[in-house]
Design an enzyme around this catalytic site. Structure first.
Site, PDB file in Angstrom:
ATOM      1  N   ARG A 127      73.718  58.529  52.201  1.00 28.04           N
ATOM      2  CA  ARG A 127      75.077  57.986  52.079  1.00 28.04           C
ATOM      3  C   ARG A 127      76.158  58.982  52.482  1.00 28.04           C
ATOM      4  O   ARG A 127      77.325  58.790  52.194  1.00 28.04           O
ATOM      5  CB  ARG A 127      75.329  57.527  50.639  1.00 28.04           C
ATOM      6  CG  ARG A 127      74.382  56.465  50.148  1.00 28.04           C
ATOM      7  CD  ARG A 127      74.870  55.075  50.485  1.00 28.04           C
ATOM      8  NE  ARG A 127      73.862  54.069  50.255  1.00 28.04           N
ATOM      9  CZ  ARG A 127      73.687  53.406  49.124  1.00 28.04           C
ATOM     10  NH1 ARG A 127      74.447  53.666  48.083  1.00 28.04           N
ATOM     11  NH2 ARG A 127      72.744  52.494  49.030  1.00 28.04           N
ATOM     12  N   CYS A 128      75.774  60.027  53.163  1.00 27.36           N
ATOM     13  CA  CYS A 128      76.706  61.061  53.587  1.00 27.36           C
ATOM     14  C   CYS A 128      77.388  60.665  54.891  1.00 27.36           C
ATOM     15  O   CYS A 128      76.805  59.951  55.712  1.00 27.36           O
ATOM     16  CB  CYS A 128      75.943  62.382  53.773  1.00 27.36           C
ATOM     17  SG  CYS A 128      76.967  63.760  54.323  1.00 27.36           S
TER      18      CYS A 128
END
Length: 189
Positions: free
Chosen positions: A64-65
């Site tokens: 989710r970066c």
């Protein structure tokens, strides 16, 4: 004829796998990054000693970066250099911004579906501080100025297990500096 260092290391690793000697004894017999290993999702171990003689790129990842798109670029790097000997290990971590909510095999599956990643993923690990995985504590002691400050920090390990350098999150996997460093190490063999 005396056994080669590779044969000795293989014998030690085999004895550890068979439970004849402890992991601690194996770590003492190996040097550098080859003294460490990572747990695999779903069980088992990925000993870095299995890749002695090959350069290893170790990258802390998070699905989710904002840098998660690098998983696709890492795949391009992997496809370009795997047959020449490069090993690529993704180490999922939730250390920076809580950006890895998944666990186990779900991380590799998400990376495969979203970014086409086929390289090796290990279990989610802590990569900074006193609770960090032993590889990351060792790397921090070797190169204190090159520790992970965010997701997608890249460590390049040489054929001999020496830590050659760290590359920050903003360094694209196909950047000239990283590609040249990998190329030098591949050519050294």
């Amino acid at each position: 004829m005396l056994p080669s260092r590779r044969q000795i290391v293989a014998g030690i690793a085999g004895a550890a796998s068979a439970g004849l000697i402890s992991r601690e004894a194996v770590a003492q017999a190996l040097t550098g990054a080859h003294a460490f290993g990572f747990d695999k999702p779903g069980g088992g171990r990925l000993p870095l000693a299995d890749y002695r003689g090959r350069p290893i790129l170790i990258v802390n990842t998070a699905t989710r970066c904002g840098y998660a798109g690098q998983m696709a670029t890492l795949e391009q790097l992997w496809q370009r250099y795997q047959t020449r000997g490069l090993m690529l290990v993704a180490v999922p971590s939730n250390d920076f911004g809580g950006q890895e909510p998944l666990d186990g095999t779900a991380i590799a599956e998400a990376a495969r579906q979203s970014h086409g990643a086929t390289y090796t993923f290990v279990e989610k690990s802590v990569v900074r501080g006193p609770e960090a995985h032993p590889f990351y504590r060792w790397a921090a002691s070797e190169k204190p100025a090159d520790t992970p400050r965010w997701n997608f920090h890249k460590y390049l390990v040489g054929r001999d297990g020496a830590l050659l350098g760290g590359f920050p999150a903003a360094t694209d996997p196909l950047s000239p500096q990283l590609v040249q460093a990998i190329g030098r190490e591949l050519a050294a063999g």
